[in-house]
Write an enzyme that holds these catalytic residues in place. Structure first.
Site, short mmCIF file in Angstrom:
data_model
loop_
_atom_site.label_atom_id
_atom_site.label_comp_id
_atom_site.label_asym_id
_atom_site.label_seq_id
_atom_site.Cartn_x
_atom_site.Cartn_y
_atom_site.Cartn_z
N CYS A 1 0.83 -1.21 0.00
CA CYS A 1 0.00 0.00 0.00
C CYS A 1 0.87 1.26 0.00
O CYS A 1 2.00 1.25 -0.49
CB CYS A 1 -0.93 -0.04 1.21
SG CYS A 1 -2.38 1.07 1.02
N ASP B 1 -3.40 1.97 10.35
CA ASP B 1 -4.53 2.87 10.46
C ASP B 1 -4.96 3.00 11.91
O ASP B 1 -5.45 4.05 12.33
CB ASP B 1 -5.68 2.38 9.58
CG ASP B 1 -5.41 2.71 8.12
OD1 ASP B 1 -4.74 1.91 7.45
OD2 ASP B 1 -5.80 3.82 7.70
#
Lengths: 306, 306, 306, 306, 306, 306
Positions: free
Chosen positions: A129, A198
């Protein structure tokens, strides 16, 4: 009156602002603007306004612990201050906001510095990512003379890996892109895995882009060190009290635009990587074991638990 | 004279023919046609012609053990026959070809029958990529009244998973599509993993679509049974003697059409799943342990080793 | 003026002083002597002198966290004291040095006491290399009436295992010596593994004599508890900020005196045992999980991080 | 004078009072009564009396950390208080006792609240033995609208699982009972394992009913989350200093009333589940990693270590 | 009459002949000589003589399956032959001996050929101890143009690793020597592990030089392929029927010449590597799974079981 | 006419005959009696009668592969024989029955002999449930002078472990009984695990008393060798073709006689132990790897697959 906040929340909801860090910055600035625009008579109403803003921003996304902790912190500054004069409170919010953003900047620098030391020269880094903290870290490492090579997954469905490799190519770093499911094929070539976060739970688990937990499993199997690169304030205090970190499920269109009728498409945006797969969390406090996260946060940011 | 063979080889090379089974069928038919078209005087020349055809077809792709074993078998029939009359040899090749294709058909039926028994009612099957043997098996199981549900990965870069889900939807099977890297997220919901095979090595390892070995790892972690569905003749005798099953590396364009200059894109088409991750191979001989593959092939198809 | 310090540093460099504990004692005494011999006018110069000594001693070996923490602590005592009179500062250094050494002695006693309780009667202990803390612990346990048996590796290349077994035989303990690579052969006979530590990282990993991490792996496989016996001050704060604990590589002659030309001999003195292989660290604070090392050090010795 | 204490101790010894929580309550009440009945002249004698009571109660069972910590805490309140008047000391003990029991009640509520959030709707919970904290948690979860199903082992030799299933049936919860050794057979059907604790060690290991560690192993194999539900004060500080948590061995008659002569029957009441098998401890402080237990206890209940 | 056999047995006993291959060759030649020297009247006595020789040679070392299988085979040739004339029987033994040795030579060539294919160019091979089959294989691979690098342990107590590295240096191969317990430290740098075998059991386990099983464990952890290089006739049929492969224990002097009195030194020469750690056995039949060893031996050398 | 068969089937159904071996013996004898009692005119009708008997006996229990293979074998003898005279066919069945039972007896002896060699002197054996083959093996081992100790689980719900320990006590063997869930607690004390088998599948998995697979898991974790003791004819050919070995589920009353209404009690009698947990199968053919079971059965009893 809450317009600036609503606009910010909307941008966050629509993913016009992306990345935990950018979301937090946007929210902090909206709060700062709100404080200036609010025309209230007393501290009580001032706090009421901030509280409303908090509700609006919190509801913009399922979980964004960094943003939530940012807002929490600013409100706490107001609450615990002796100031009652609203004009001075506006200044206070402004100062607090600036301080928070500065601290965030400092964390990024500190993490880059730590990560640079941790990268051995001529090593191959594997990532998944896109994380602005990681790309900054790799940039700094390269500037400090560390020669490195990157393997990056394309990261379906939104191909954030392409963003990562573009940034790396600009820095002149040798970069290889692979499909997500080739991670195991290439893992034995990697010396180090770096992924972002996150959210971090009270158990020490890390929520990150879907696929991260598979890469962690593969890294463990190949005995390749796996590190999470993240600010401590990604810690989500709600997990402490039993709440599952919600896993956002996004539109099927991201995976297949014109999919056949009747087909179920499941598109969870994140997964959970258990602490036992994580060698360490590189944060502004240093490299820590994820198992001790609660106590580290208690020592550094005890207000988070309030 | 070798034109039909060359055309077949070209089709295989350009992936106009796909799937181990279809490739084998195409090659067998080309051999049959060649036999008819060859105008040779004696058995020696007849065998020479077949041998040339073999070389052309073998070189069309890195490895295609099913096709290679098919051609091997037909040539062996000619070699060991007492027939010397070329006209009769043409008939022999024709008969052998028909027999091989019939056996292939029988294998498919047998595997579907075995697989149907092995699927418990109301179970969730997990698969990766597209395998005509597996979709046939699932069709048969559904026809026999087994209620089942399918989870399928999209299978980057060529999205063969989409082909699988389309076929399943037509059969009215409840089907879920996910990105490849969500396999671990969904594995605990699956009761059984079924994957195909491109080749099986003498050690009992299975070569299949990139990502298969990661799914195997994830299935093992979740204690979900993992079966390979394959004809025994996917066994590659060359691996016996030390050759690595070659892993084909395909065009970067498949992953990213207009990728930035300087970017390395690695696109291996397959990976290796070690025997210890495989509960069993469902083949025409029954469900077998991959560890005993050599001896099973020796018992059933000893000519493979010639 | 720094002569005593230079002599001490030289002895440490040349391995005339061995063992983390002895190295620390030597350095502390050199600092104490230096303080007495320095003829300086003010606190600033006094601190300058100590700082120079620190630099010399730190550079004597790659890493010796116990020694480094000892020196750090003494200098901090001077820095934070209100005393400015140099004569009194000499006394302060002397007192601090004595206190540090006394604490070190106390740690050893405490660890021996804890370890004695943890050893079940009639058990077989497995160890590697030589650790004065462990031999003291075993001596105490024997004196307290615990009947035990020891298996010890010879510990190539320097055969420190021989030192351990000699000490044990003097105590009348039944002792078995094996080659290092027989560890797995004998592990099922052991009830407990005890090893020392050269350094502990912020992630909770332990650096110790080469081979320790293999023994840890073997112990885990056999479900034999594996404990590290070490003072908390072996914690190395530099690892917190990204520095790898340096692995000293020693002379090839240690392995093969007259080795053939062209042969590469690699002789790393230490390896890293990951926290997940360690049941607990027996330290002066009690038996702790290595995962919580940072917070334990923060609570007990927060000055380490300064 | 110590009669009420002796009666309480006797009840605990004879298992007339069962469950860590009930044992603690009984002991606290006995201390409270004793304080009232003691006719002493000064604080010194008052403390002497409490100390005697402590000795009697501590010796009633091998280990009961919750009870021990309760008594420790009450005595500490007396010791650190400035009160010298014995009448006021009686009130102080009474107040402290009430406070402790109230805190215990609060912990139970808090744990039930946390657990309720952690249970996903329509999930299958697996448990072993009987824990009043867990049955309370499941009751609360059901009342809050969580639909759940329970699988419970019978828990040989005393069949405490039957107690658990009876309570669940009363709440209308769908409940399945199995023999202990069928745990692995049914584990893949469970979404979550919840077990209680008798004691928690400084390493983060959990002592609980025999069989718990096997269920933990089986849960790990099936990737089913395994949580310990327990008050933090089950932490046993003695383990810190090397003491093994004693494993009580109970009468062979529990296993086989009229067993053949010469047969050895071993009946350990508990076993040890290592921290690495535990996803988290649900306690009044939230969900924590067992690896950080010492530091959490230090922060919340530092008096435990006195 | 049995003198040549007794001399051979003595040489084997005293380790003047070393290596399974050399031991077998010596025994076969002794049998051949004996056949020539025996002055017997009939086949019965001839067989009696061979049987006596067999007893003497079998008792020279605990286990030497290759030698034992060699002798078994030669005697079977005599038994099953129709020849009764003793002179012709001498020729028969001579022919059988030559054939056996030739087959042995063929196996070595075949294994080298297989191994050469299996070694990827520019790879790093890890080995332990000395195996003439492996050094021959590496020589052949180098001659065939494969560029490779070797890491070899010193192999305590007899330092056979030094023999290996000397041979490699002569071939100009880049070679690194390490202490045995550094195997885990260096394993991540290796692409392939090759070890020899002293015996293979019916379960598929391999007996080889002490330390081999530790290296296998370490290789598995690092996901480095681990192959055993061995003739099939190292298979020991006695293990089939329950006999443990005896682990020879050698003189303590090998480990420490002048060790202190009272010290126990354990010096097992071999350990057992379980089949699950072995990717494959490279033998004259190809690369096989160790799990199928019995059936492969049955197919190729069914006389072994007689 | 089929009365004797029906009586036998009834006894088997009602568990009046227990143990795979006894069930097979009973069925074989019933077939033998039937053959004598049948008054038929020709071979066709004779075979018809046997086939009916087969159907009745097969339906008496879900799976009893040993019985089924026994009946299969006898019928095959009739089918393949040239005899047509019914009187001679009766003799043939009688002879075949006797031969089968004799072979069964031989297998038992052979297994006991193999097992005796495999048990080291002074070792601790761990077992579960009751297996007549294992108790015979232990008896033989003891008679041959092997000193051994046994740990046996009670084996809920029917306490077959008590049967085992009674038999052992009669032999004077030191025997310990534990509850099933204490297996992990005691596993580190065991040197060897021996369990029986009810059926063996084509994948090499073993079906045995519920709890066996948990003991296998625990044995693996403790690195304790785990062997299955079983006749090869427990192999169930139906598993080859996809059939799951049916897991019999027995009456809830076995677990709790007067259980509360509404409670679900699940009582599976068996579970599946995967081949990877099994060191070897001790059978009449020797000690074999379970992975090769199909090929071993093919070699020894190829008629099974007909």
């Amino acid at each position: 009156m809450l317009k600036s906040v609503q606009i910010a929340a909307e941008k966050i909801r629509k993913l016009e602002v992306q990345g935990a860090r950018n979301v937090a910055i946007t929210a902090v600035r909206a709060i700062e603007t709100l404080a200036k625009e609010m025309k209230v008579k007393n501290k009580k109403d001032f706090l009421k306004g901030l509280s409303n803003a908090k509700d609006i921003l919190f509801s913009s996304r399922e979980t964004e612990p960094l943003m939530r902790n940012a807002i929490r912190w600013i409100i706490i500054q107001v609450e615990k201050s002796d100031i009652t004069n609203t004009k001075d409170l506006v200044s206070l919010v402004s100062l607090a906001s600036q301080k928070f953003l500065k601290e965030l900047e400092y964390s990024k620098e500190k993490i880059a510095e730590i990560g640079t030391k941790r990268i051995r020269n001529n090593s191959v880094i594997f990532t998944h990512c896109h994380s602005s903290t990681i790309t900054y870290l790799l940039k700094k490492a390269t500037q400090k003379g560390k020669s490195l090579e990157l393997i990056c997954t394309e990261t379906r469905p939104l191909f954030q890996g392409r963003k990562t490799v573009k940034e790396m190519l600009k820095l002149g770093i040798k970069t290889t892109l692979i499909v997500d499911s080739a991670a195991r094929f290439f893992m034995n070539k990697a010396d180090l895995v770096l992924v972002g976060a996150d959210a971090i739970t009270s158990e020490g688990n890390v929520i990150n882009k879907i696929g991260t937990s598979m890469i962690a499993l593969v890294a463990k199997e190949a005995r390749t060190p796996f590190y999470v690169v993240s600010e401590l304030l990604k810690f989500d205090p709600a997990t402490m009290y039993g709440d599952y970190e919600k896993i956002e499920e996004r539109s099927p269109k991201e995976i297949w635009k014109k999919h056949p009728k009747g087909l179920i498409i499941r598109n969870p945006a994140f997964d959970v990587t258990r602490r036992d797969y994580i060698h360490g969390i590189m944060c502004e406090e240093g490299i820590i074991s994820p198992h001790s996260i609660i106590e580290v946060v208690h020592r550094k940011y005890s207000w988070v638990f309030k």
